[in-house]
Design an enzyme around this catalytic site. Sequence first.
Site, PDB file in Angstrom:
ATOM      1  N   LYS A   1       8.174 134.502  -5.557  1.00 18.24           N
ATOM      2  CA  LYS A   1       9.509 134.448  -4.986  1.00 18.24           C
ATOM      3  C   LYS A   1      10.490 134.044  -6.073  1.00 18.24           C
ATOM      4  CE  LYS A   1      12.398 132.242  -1.538  1.00 18.24           C
ATOM      5  NZ  LYS A   1      12.466 131.516  -0.273  1.00 18.24           N
TER       6      LYS A   1
ATOM      7  N   LYS B   1       9.129 138.928  -3.663  1.00 11.68           N
ATOM      8  CA  LYS B   1      10.445 138.821  -3.045  1.00 11.68           C
ATOM      9  C   LYS B   1      11.503 138.459  -4.081  1.00 11.68           C
ATOM     10  CE  LYS B   1      12.928 135.951   0.159  1.00 11.68           C
ATOM     11  NZ  LYS B   1      12.997 134.665   0.761  1.00 11.68           N
TER      12      LYS B   1
ATOM     13  N   SER C   1      17.989 140.044   2.478  1.00 12.54           N
ATOM     14  CA  SER C   1      19.306 140.175   3.118  1.00 12.54           C
ATOM     15  C   SER C   1      20.364 140.840   2.232  1.00 12.54           C
ATOM     16  CB  SER C   1      19.782 138.795   3.566  1.00 12.54           C
ATOM     17  OG  SER C   1      19.879 137.909   2.466  1.00 12.54           O
TER      18      SER C   1
HETATM   19  C1  PBG Z   1      13.615 130.161   2.556  1.00 14.33           C
HETATM   20  C2  PBG Z   1      13.833 131.610   2.657  1.00 14.33           C
HETATM   21  C3  PBG Z   1      14.898 132.332   2.111  1.00 14.33           C
HETATM   22  C4  PBG Z   1      14.698 133.657   2.492  1.00 14.33           C
HETATM   23  C5  PBG Z   1      13.522 133.719   3.227  1.00 14.33           C
HETATM   24  N1  PBG Z   1      12.993 132.443   3.296  1.00 14.33           N
HETATM   25  C6  PBG Z   1      16.114 131.887   1.397  1.00 14.33           C
HETATM   26  C7  PBG Z   1      16.077 131.134   0.151  1.00 14.33           C
HETATM   27  O1  PBG Z   1      15.065 131.014  -0.526  1.00 14.33           O
HETATM   28  O2  PBG Z   1      17.147 130.618  -0.153  1.00 14.33           O
HETATM   29  C8  PBG Z   1      15.612 134.788   2.138  1.00 14.33           C
HETATM   30  C9  PBG Z   1      15.450 136.026   2.927  1.00 14.33           C
HETATM   31  C10 PBG Z   1      16.545 137.002   2.773  1.00 14.33           C
HETATM   32  O3  PBG Z   1      17.435 136.881   1.917  1.00 14.33           O
HETATM   33  O4  PBG Z   1      16.526 137.964   3.555  1.00 14.33           O
HETATM   34  N2  PBG Z   1      13.224 129.619   3.789  1.00 14.33           N
END
Ligand code: PBG
Length: 326
Positions: A195, A248, A274
């Site tokens: 991630k 991701k 997103s």
């Molecule tokens: C953290 C989490 C995030 C996303 C999924 N789980 C945000 C982050 O790490 O700030 C992002 C998913 C997306 O942008 O669609 N719980």
Amino acid sequence: MSFPASRGRRLRKTNAVRRLVKETRLSPSDFIYPIFVSEVITKPELILSMPGVFRFPVKEAAKEADRVFKLGIPAVLLFGIPKEKDDRGLRSLQSDGIVQRAVAEIKSLNPEILVVTDVCLCEYTSHGHCGVIVDGEVDNDTTLDILSAQAVSHAAAGADIVAPSDMMDGRVGTIRHALDENNYKNVAIMSYAAKYCSAFYGPFRDAVNSAPGFGDRQGYQMDPSNVSEAMKEIAWDIEEGADILMVKPALAYLDVIARAKQKFDLPIAAYNVSGEYSMVKLAAQSKLGDEKQLVFEILTSIKRAGANIIISYHAADVAQWLSEQR
Ligand code: PBG
């Protein structure tokens, strides 16, 4: 290759022949559909930064899960928005917490729906970080206890798969151990293994109000420059007991997906996040491209790169479009 013996256009002539030689096909079964469930609302609420995506109260979230399941999508991924936040994110552990209630509601409406839950603290902490703050820093080992209690409470509510997205070290092993100790041996772990610290999460943080109140996430999420490190993270998570590995975001990381697929024999999931979603929606709204074509091209590229599973806010539309296609 001698011209004109070889002509690529022979197999591009008609729709029928193109269908015949197509190498990558999307199917509703490829997808996990994310759903935002909120404790603070009584009717669905449009998320302004994500056109077409809603926050749902518990009952409506279950109906939405059932709607997409009936379109052929096997699984949903739940994100919770609690009424109250605190510095340790303790609302995330309660048996009557928002995600726990949503899991139970979905399972009672339709037990066949595969329910995946996001395991993290950022939606539940007042400071918006993914872990507990000790001496001004996100403390890894203190956070692990809360995360594993959260995962167990999701399993107790009926979750099939837990998906830790916090990027603390050792969390997969700790969660696996906690699940096993509590007799949830068959609850799987989909780890957000690689991630990245990405600007593409902007709309999501708006959706769940989780932007960090101070600092950023570079101390725990990965540097977008690195790919060897992603392979190392994935290998650790496999060793610790992960069942599915996630990369991701997806679109800017197709090389990471491709490498992961070549190197490891577990299912690889890719999260079409997103920011990737909203870029397409806004581009289509501005008539810079056709939404359906943009979505198919992007999601096909993610599958072609090697993803076995795609998490996408476009999934319901895609399933609908596929059912209309001949
Ligand atoms: C953290 C989490 C995030 C996303 C999924 N789980 C945000 C982050 O790490 O700030 C992002 C998913 C997306 O942008 O669609 N719980």
